[in-house]
Design a protein around this motif. Sequence first.
Motif, mmCIF file in Angstrom:
data_model
loop_
_atom_site.group_PDB
_atom_site.id
_atom_site.type_symbol
_atom_site.label_atom_id
_atom_site.label_comp_id
_atom_site.label_asym_id
_atom_site.label_seq_id
_atom_site.Cartn_x
_atom_site.Cartn_y
_atom_site.Cartn_z
ATOM 1 N N UNK A 42 -6.795 0.702 11.360
ATOM 2 C CA UNK A 42 -8.240 0.827 11.183
ATOM 3 C C UNK A 42 -8.787 1.907 12.113
ATOM 4 N N UNK A 43 -8.140 2.133 13.223
ATOM 5 C CA UNK A 43 -8.544 3.208 14.121
ATOM 6 C C UNK A 43 -8.400 4.567 13.421
ATOM 7 N N UNK A 44 -7.330 4.734 12.659
ATOM 8 C CA UNK A 44 -7.125 5.974 11.906
ATOM 9 C C UNK A 44 -8.208 6.146 10.852
ATOM 10 N N UNK A 45 -8.537 5.065 10.152
ATOM 11 C CA UNK A 45 -9.604 5.115 9.151
ATOM 12 C C UNK A 45 -10.918 5.493 9.820
ATOM 13 N N UNK A 46 -11.176 4.900 10.969
ATOM 14 C CA UNK A 46 -12.385 5.217 11.726
ATOM 15 C C UNK A 46 -12.422 6.694 12.101
ATOM 16 N N UNK A 47 -11.302 7.218 12.558
ATOM 17 C CA UNK A 47 -11.229 8.623 12.945
ATOM 18 C C UNK A 47 -11.508 9.529 11.745
ATOM 19 N N UNK A 48 -10.928 9.208 10.599
ATOM 20 C CA UNK A 48 -11.165 10.004 9.394
ATOM 21 C C UNK A 48 -12.631 9.949 8.976
ATOM 22 N N UNK A 49 -13.233 8.770 9.054
ATOM 23 C CA UNK A 49 -14.652 8.639 8.703
ATOM 24 C C UNK A 49 -15.525 9.501 9.612
ATOM 25 N N UNK A 50 -15.194 9.539 10.893
ATOM 26 C CA UNK A 50 -15.952 10.378 11.828
ATOM 27 C C UNK A 50 -15.786 11.857 11.506
ATOM 28 N N UNK A 51 -14.549 12.269 11.269
ATOM 29 C CA UNK A 51 -14.283 13.681 11.000
ATOM 30 C C UNK A 51 -14.937 14.127 9.699
ATOM 31 N N UNK A 52 -14.819 13.294 8.663
ATOM 32 C CA UNK A 52 -15.299 13.666 7.339
ATOM 33 C C UNK A 52 -16.747 13.252 7.075
ATOM 34 N N UNK A 53 -17.345 12.526 8.015
ATOM 35 C CA UNK A 53 -18.715 12.030 7.851
ATOM 36 C C UNK A 53 -18.850 11.284 6.524
ATOM 37 N N UNK A 54 -18.036 10.229 6.392
ATOM 38 C CA UNK A 54 -18.013 9.481 5.142
ATOM 39 C C UNK A 54 -17.837 7.983 5.390
ATOM 40 N N UNK A 55 -17.803 7.231 4.324
ATOM 41 C CA UNK A 55 -17.621 5.781 4.375
ATOM 42 C C UNK A 55 -16.140 5.437 4.181
ATOM 43 N N UNK A 56 -15.783 4.210 4.530
ATOM 44 C CA UNK A 56 -14.410 3.739 4.368
ATOM 45 C C UNK A 56 -13.966 3.872 2.906
ATOM 46 N N UNK A 57 -14.854 3.574 1.981
ATOM 47 C CA UNK A 57 -14.518 3.652 0.554
ATOM 48 C C UNK A 57 -14.219 5.088 0.105
ATOM 49 N N UNK A 58 -14.580 6.070 0.934
ATOM 50 C CA UNK A 58 -14.250 7.464 0.642
ATOM 51 C C UNK A 58 -12.851 7.827 1.157
ATOM 52 N N UNK A 59 -12.200 6.873 1.827
ATOM 53 C CA UNK A 59 -10.884 7.095 2.419
ATOM 54 C C UNK A 59 -9.805 6.286 1.685
ATOM 55 N N UNK A 60 -10.093 5.008 1.454
ATOM 56 C CA UNK A 60 -9.111 4.117 0.824
ATOM 57 C C UNK A 60 -9.758 3.296 -0.286
ATOM 58 N N UNK A 61 -8.894 2.786 -1.161
ATOM 59 C CA UNK A 61 -9.340 1.853 -2.187
ATOM 60 C C UNK A 61 -8.239 0.831 -2.431
ATOM 61 N N UNK A 62 -8.627 -0.333 -2.883
ATOM 62 C CA UNK A 62 -7.672 -1.383 -3.197
ATOM 63 C C UNK A 62 -7.595 -1.576 -4.700
ATOM 64 N N UNK A 63 -6.387 -1.621 -5.214
ATOM 65 C CA UNK A 63 -6.179 -1.959 -6.623
ATOM 66 C C UNK A 63 -5.094 -3.017 -6.683
ATOM 67 N N UNK A 64 -5.253 -3.971 -7.590
ATOM 68 C CA UNK A 64 -4.249 -5.021 -7.726
ATOM 69 C C UNK A 64 -3.005 -4.468 -8.395
ATOM 70 N N UNK A 65 -1.870 -4.953 -7.932
ATOM 71 C CA UNK A 65 -0.606 -4.563 -8.584
ATOM 72 C C UNK A 65 -0.564 -5.196 -9.959
ATOM 73 N N UNK A 66 -0.053 -4.456 -10.918
ATOM 74 C CA UNK A 66 0.048 -4.998 -12.274
ATOM 75 C C UNK A 66 1.484 -5.246 -12.662
#
Length: 66
Positions: A42-66
């Motif tokens: 989550x620290x990496x996600x936080x760092x990316x959000x700071x650098x890119x000035x974006x939200x978590x949803x702009x970095x990752x997404x969850x999809x169910x395995x099919x």
Amino acid sequence: MISYKPLFQTMKEKNISSYELSKRGFSRSTYYAIKHGKSITTNTINQLCKILHCEVSDIIEYTENT
């Protein structure tokens, strides 16, 4: 399953390359881990959000395995 597809789309929209991320202090090895679908903290996600000035949803997404 966690996907980093939004990160690459966000980078493209903001015209930020992996080189630019590294110039802004983001680890190249972490970037390559993301490119290969490895887990990140989550620290990496936080760092990316700071650098890119974006939200978590702009970095990752969850999809169910099919």
